[in-house]
Design an enzyme around this catalytic site. Structure first.
Site, PDB file in Angstrom:
ATOM      1  N   ASP A  17     163.824 -25.900 -52.924  1.00 15.42           N
ATOM      2  CA  ASP A  17     163.920 -25.086 -51.698  1.00 15.42           C
ATOM      3  C   ASP A  17     163.919 -23.620 -52.082  1.00 15.42           C
ATOM      4  OD1 ASP A  17     164.804 -26.056 -48.580  1.00 15.42           O
ATOM      5  OD2 ASP A  17     164.827 -23.906 -49.032  1.00 15.42           O
ATOM      6  N   ASP A  30     158.624 -21.109 -54.590  1.00 12.92           N
ATOM      7  CA  ASP A  30     157.861 -20.970 -53.353  1.00 12.92           C
ATOM      8  C   ASP A  30     156.686 -21.938 -53.491  1.00 12.92           C
ATOM      9  OD1 ASP A  30     156.028 -20.290 -51.413  1.00 12.92           O
ATOM     10  OD2 ASP A  30     155.807 -18.204 -52.053  1.00 12.92           O
ATOM     11  N   TYR A  56     150.482 -23.126 -36.299  1.00 10.30           N
ATOM     12  CA  TYR A  56     151.171 -24.277 -36.897  1.00 10.30           C
ATOM     13  C   TYR A  56     150.351 -25.560 -36.683  1.00 10.30           C
ATOM     14  CZ  TYR A  56     155.042 -27.659 -37.410  1.00 10.30           C
ATOM     15  OH  TYR A  56     155.845 -28.707 -37.774  1.00 10.30           O
ATOM     16  N   LYS A  75     148.900 -27.996 -39.558  1.00  8.26           N
ATOM     17  CA  LYS A  75     149.312 -29.404 -39.649  1.00  8.26           C
ATOM     18  C   LYS A  75     148.125 -30.358 -39.462  1.00  8.26           C
ATOM     19  CE  LYS A  75     153.771 -29.197 -40.464  1.00  8.26           C
ATOM     20  NZ  LYS A  75     154.230 -29.516 -41.843  1.00  8.26           N
TER      21      LYS A  75
HETATM   22  N1  LIG Z   1     161.875 -30.973 -36.990  1.00  6.10           N
HETATM   23  C1  LIG Z   1     160.853 -31.619 -36.440  1.00  6.10           C
HETATM   24  O1  LIG Z   1     160.960 -32.253 -35.364  1.00  6.10           O
HETATM   25  C2  LIG Z   1     159.505 -31.611 -37.110  1.00  6.10           C
HETATM   26  C3  LIG Z   1     158.416 -32.166 -36.415  1.00  6.10           C
HETATM   27  C4  LIG Z   1     157.171 -32.216 -37.033  1.00  6.10           C
HETATM   28  C5  LIG Z   1     157.032 -31.698 -38.320  1.00  6.10           C
HETATM   29  N2  LIG Z   1     158.098 -31.116 -38.954  1.00  6.10           N
HETATM   30  C6  LIG Z   1     157.893 -30.618 -40.300  1.00  6.10           C
HETATM   31  O2  LIG Z   1     158.882 -31.167 -41.168  1.00  6.10           O
HETATM   32  C7  LIG Z   1     159.131 -30.264 -42.245  1.00  6.10           C
HETATM   33  C8  LIG Z   1     160.625 -29.977 -42.352  1.00  6.10           C
HETATM   34  O3  LIG Z   1     161.038 -29.309 -41.164  1.00  6.10           O
HETATM   35  P1  LIG Z   1     162.582 -29.143 -40.731  1.00  6.10           P
HETATM   36  O4  LIG Z   1     162.623 -29.351 -39.271  1.00  6.10           O
HETATM   37  O5  LIG Z   1     163.437 -29.937 -41.624  1.00  6.10           O
HETATM   38  O6  LIG Z   1     162.767 -27.562 -40.991  1.00  6.10           O
HETATM   39  P2  LIG Z   1     163.947 -26.738 -41.737  1.00  6.10           P
HETATM   40  O7  LIG Z   1     163.688 -25.303 -41.445  1.00  6.10           O
HETATM   41  O8  LIG Z   1     165.276 -27.318 -41.392  1.00  6.10           O
HETATM   42  O9  LIG Z   1     163.680 -27.038 -43.284  1.00  6.10           O
HETATM   43  C9  LIG Z   1     162.566 -26.535 -43.970  1.00  6.10           C
HETATM   44  C10 LIG Z   1     163.004 -26.109 -45.358  1.00  6.10           C
HETATM   45  O10 LIG Z   1     161.833 -25.645 -46.076  1.00  6.10           O
HETATM   46  C11 LIG Z   1     162.214 -24.533 -46.865  1.00  6.10           C
HETATM   47  N3  LIG Z   1     161.033 -23.714 -47.159  1.00  6.10           N
HETATM   48  C12 LIG Z   1     160.330 -22.942 -46.298  1.00  6.10           C
HETATM   49  N4  LIG Z   1     159.335 -22.313 -46.935  1.00  6.10           N
HETATM   50  C13 LIG Z   1     159.391 -22.718 -48.234  1.00  6.10           C
HETATM   51  C14 LIG Z   1     158.610 -22.418 -49.386  1.00  6.10           C
HETATM   52  N5  LIG Z   1     157.583 -21.554 -49.331  1.00  6.10           N
HETATM   53  N6  LIG Z   1     158.923 -23.029 -50.559  1.00  6.10           N
HETATM   54  C15 LIG Z   1     159.970 -23.893 -50.632  1.00  6.10           C
HETATM   55  N7  LIG Z   1     160.760 -24.188 -49.568  1.00  6.10           N
HETATM   56  C16 LIG Z   1     160.468 -23.603 -48.387  1.00  6.10           C
HETATM   57  C17 LIG Z   1     163.240 -23.797 -46.015  1.00  6.10           C
HETATM   58  O11 LIG Z   1     164.084 -22.940 -46.817  1.00  6.10           O
HETATM   59  C18 LIG Z   1     163.995 -24.956 -45.360  1.00  6.10           C
HETATM   60  O12 LIG Z   1     165.165 -25.298 -46.092  1.00  6.10           O
HETATM   61  C19 LIG Z   1     158.270 -29.027 -41.980  1.00  6.10           C
HETATM   62  O13 LIG Z   1     157.033 -29.144 -42.663  1.00  6.10           O
HETATM   63  C20 LIG Z   1     158.032 -29.125 -40.480  1.00  6.10           C
HETATM   64  O14 LIG Z   1     156.897 -28.389 -40.086  1.00  6.10           O
HETATM   65  C21 LIG Z   1     159.323 -31.060 -38.375  1.00  6.10           C
END
Ligand SMILES: NC(=O)c1ccc[n+]([C@@H]2O[C@H](COP(=O)([O-])OP(=O)(O)OC[C@H]3O[C@@H](n4cnc5c(N)ncnc54)[C@H](O)[C@@H]3O)[C@@H](O)[C@H]2O)c1
Length: 293
Positions: free
Chosen positions: A38, A73, A171, A175
């Site tokens: 992360d 990153d 986004y 995706k």
């Molecule tokens: N929450 C939902 O309902 C949902 C739905 C569809 C897709 N997603 C996808 O699921 C994934 C996780 O989402 P989430 O809801 O847990 O979000 P979140 O913000 O809780 O967690 C995402 C994590 O990714 C880390 N991050 C961001 N950029 C980064 C980078 N460049 N390098 C390393 N780490 C990085 C952040 O620090 C964070 O801890 C994402 O790809 C999101 O687009 C989520």
């Protein structure tokens, strides 16, 4: 509980919070050694100085599992390579790559800045490519050396990328791109023993809390059993698929496919396209609604 991933070595990106954290905990519970990545950024991708990956490592270790933190990153090509190397040097190999990291900067298209577009495309699309590229090169080398691994990649798409979502054009494009990348990676890497699938998760996290009514939304950990199974050796015959997970419901997403078709025999006359295309559209399934439309 049957442990599906005993001794397997995994990287989970963006695993300091939310859905990625839940995946890392679940993989470790099933016996995998996990590199918990992360970068510690805000919901919009800005630096926070936090290191949430270390907290997840502590949780895994105190539950008796094995994990190390990584602060790369994911969209930095060299840092992604170093992360793959860290898994290999720490645990002796790599079997599972879960690409999950990302952030959002939701805006209507006409208000989206160039910088917002670039940042969101970069973190999701390049962030998936960079890790996949370096892990894939490692798996190809292992295969050519006669040490083929039961390798698994689980990418993270989204309903926004599959059906579209108002206010999330950038986004959604990223995706949808991940879904396309998944198909190609699956076809290219099958010969090295690698399967590549994607999930479209749903969960109440900081990402959804600001944007939707999350009161009845699934939890991050509801998504992770599917990831654990896709990461297992048992899943060797499943590749190039996108699976939506919404709490207890899992759905196979049907992608683009050839639908009704007409052949004019020679170049179409523009005036004849309208009636012909309307006929075909009438025979084709009606597209699902864009979220929020
Ligand atoms: N929450 C939902 O309902 C949902 C739905 C569809 C897709 N997603 C996808 O699921 C994934 C996780 O989402 P989430 O809801 O847990 O979000 P979140 O913000 O809780 O967690 C995402 C994590 O990714 C880390 N991050 C961001 N950029 C980064 C980078 N460049 N390098 C390393 N780490 C990085 C952040 O620090 C964070 O801890 C994402 O790809 C999101 O687009 C989520």
């Amino acid at each position: 509980m049957a442990r599906l991933l005993e001794g397997r070595i995994a990287i989970v990106t963006g695993a300091g919070r939310g859905i990625g954290r839940a995946h890392a905990l679940e993989l470790a519970r099933h016996g995998a050694k996990v590199v918990v990545n992360d970068f510690g950024v805000s919901l919009a991708g800005e630096g926070t100085g936090e290191s949430p990956a270390s907290q997840v490592v502590d949780e895994i270790v105190s539950a008796g599992g094995q994990a190390v933190a990584n602060a790369a990153d994911v969209a930095d090509f060299a840092q992604a390579e170093a992360m793959v190397r860290q898994a290999i040097e720490t645990y002796g190999g790599l079997d599972i790559l879960v690409n999950n990291a990302g952030f959002v900067r939701d805006r209507m298209l006409v208000n989206t800045s160039e910088e917002e577009w670039d940042a969101v495309i970069r973190v999701h699309l390049k962030g998936h490519f960079a890790t996949l590229r370096h892990a894939g090169a490692y798996w190809r080398a292992e295969s050519k050396a006669g040490r083929q691994r039961e390798a698994r990649v689980i990418n993270t798409s989204s309903g926004a990328g599959l059906q579209g979502s108002i206010g999330q054009g950038t986004y959604s494009a990223a995706k949808a791109g991940i879904a396309g990348l998944t198909l190609v990676a699956a076809a290219e890497m099958v010969r090295y023993g690698v399967t590549v699938n994607a999930i479209a998760p749903v969960a109440k996290t900081r990402m959804t809390e600001g944007a939707f009514d999350t009161s009845a939304m699934a939890l991050p950990e509801d998504n992770s059993p599917v990831v654990a199974w896709l990461a297992s050796e048992d899943a060797r015959d499943v590749t190039g698929r996108v699976i939506e997970i919404d709490g207890p419901q899992i759905t196979v997403e049907n992608g683009w496919a050839h639908g009704p078709s007409a052949d004019a025999g020679a170049r179409w006359e523009a005036a004849e396209v309208g009636p012909a295309l309307r006929k075909l559209l009438g025979e084709a399934p009606v597209p699902e609604n864009v979220y929020g439309a």
